[in-house]
Write an enzyme that holds these catalytic residues in place. Structure first.
Site, mmCIF file in Angstrom:
data_model
loop_
_atom_site.group_PDB
_atom_site.id
_atom_site.type_symbol
_atom_site.label_atom_id
_atom_site.label_comp_id
_atom_site.label_asym_id
_atom_site.label_seq_id
_atom_site.Cartn_x
_atom_site.Cartn_y
_atom_site.Cartn_z
ATOM 1 N N ASP A 137 0.864 -1.167 0.000
ATOM 2 C CA ASP A 137 0.000 0.000 0.000
ATOM 3 C C ASP A 137 0.916 1.238 0.000
ATOM 4 O O ASP A 137 2.070 1.154 0.430
ATOM 5 C CB ASP A 137 -0.870 -0.033 1.266
ATOM 6 C CG ASP A 137 -1.584 1.270 1.502
ATOM 7 O OD1 ASP A 137 -2.329 1.699 0.611
ATOM 8 O OD2 ASP A 137 -1.388 1.878 2.581
ATOM 9 N N SER A 185 -2.226 0.925 -4.983
ATOM 10 C CA SER A 185 -2.741 2.074 -4.228
ATOM 11 C C SER A 185 -4.024 2.633 -4.815
ATOM 12 O O SER A 185 -4.287 2.510 -6.015
ATOM 13 C CB SER A 185 -1.668 3.165 -4.205
ATOM 14 O OG SER A 185 -2.163 4.346 -3.624
HETATM 15 C C1 LAC Z 1 -3.580 3.716 -0.608
HETATM 16 C C2 LAC Z 1 -4.233 4.376 0.573
HETATM 17 C C3 LAC Z 1 -5.547 3.896 0.855
HETATM 18 O O1 LAC Z 1 -2.404 3.993 -0.887
HETATM 19 O O2 LAC Z 1 -3.474 4.257 1.708
HETATM 20 O O3 LAC Z 1 -4.247 2.938 -1.280
#
Ligand code: LAC
Length: 222
Positions: free
Chosen positions: A11, A117
């Site tokens: 993430d 992300s």
């Molecule tokens: C992302 C956020 C939700 O990078 O943290 O997807």
């Protein structure tokens, strides 16, 4: 015996890069309100991602981030003009990586490393470049391709299919518990970065392992 992890997917916001770094600029623009603004802004940004996905009304992450900023300023009674709004939005393109991230990723470079992300490609490319990490990642996957946000299973499936690696051999790393819950539910091996000793949500879903930061991940994988 469990199969070894063959690819890692990270993430971005909150996991690799610190979204609360907006607090400094917010405090300069609105003294005394930096902390409250940065917290409400992030919470609303995520809420809008979930609401829009539930309603089937996708707008990209840049737009919902800006919408969340407008809402947060109005809630806190801060008069934020267009110039100030633009300044705060720009910070999102240069958020710093958490201090342990780069050395930890170097130790993991024997595996293909990717980002998955909510951010748009136009947000993620400058962010990764600003942190001198362009060559660190094999892929930068954005939910924008699918027009729906995490934790929809299709989003995690998109990363698995693109990598061509079975989901049970993919390690997914996030500091956001709701994201870890979604990735675990989908079938990834999951590593929760619990930097702030948060309480896990009561969703009946448990990650594969918990690390207090990314420096602990290489050991957690062995
Ligand atoms: C992302 C956020 C939700 O990078 O943290 O997807």
């Amino acid at each position: 015996m469990t199969a070894p992890v063959r690819a890692l997917v990270f993430d971005a916001y909150g996991t690799l890069f610190d979204p609360f770094a907006v607090k400094t600029r917010a405090e300069e623009l609105f003294p005394g309100n930096g902390a409250a603004l940065s917290q409400l802004w992030r919470a609303k940004q995520l809420e809008y991602s979930w609401l829009r996905t539930l309603m089937g009304r996708y707008e990209n992450f840049w737009k919902i981030t800006e919408d969340a900023l407008v809402f947060s300023c109005r809630t806190l009674k801060l008069s934020c003009d267009e110039h100030q709004r633009k300044q705060l939005m720009q910070v999102y393109l240069t958020l710093p990586a958490f201090p342990e991230v780069k050395p930890a990723l170097e130790k993991l470079s024997h595996l293909p490393l990717s980002i998955l992300s909510n951010g748009t490609p136009e947000m993620l490319a400058p962010l990764v470049a600003a942190n001198n990490m362009t060559r660190v990642f094999k892929n930068i996957f954005s939910v924008d391709t699918l027009q729906m946000y995490k934790p929809r299973p299709e989003v995690y499936q998109h990363a698995a299919a693109s990598l061509g690696v079975p989901k049970e051999a993919i390690g997914f790393v996030s500091s956001n518990y709701w994201d870890i819950a979604g990735a675990t539910s989908f079938g990834f091996r999951t590593y929760w970065l619990n930097r702030n000793s948060a309480i896990p949500d009561e969703l009946g879903i448990t990650p594969t392992a918990i690390c207090s930061n990314l420096a602990e991940l290489p050991r957690a994988l062995t």
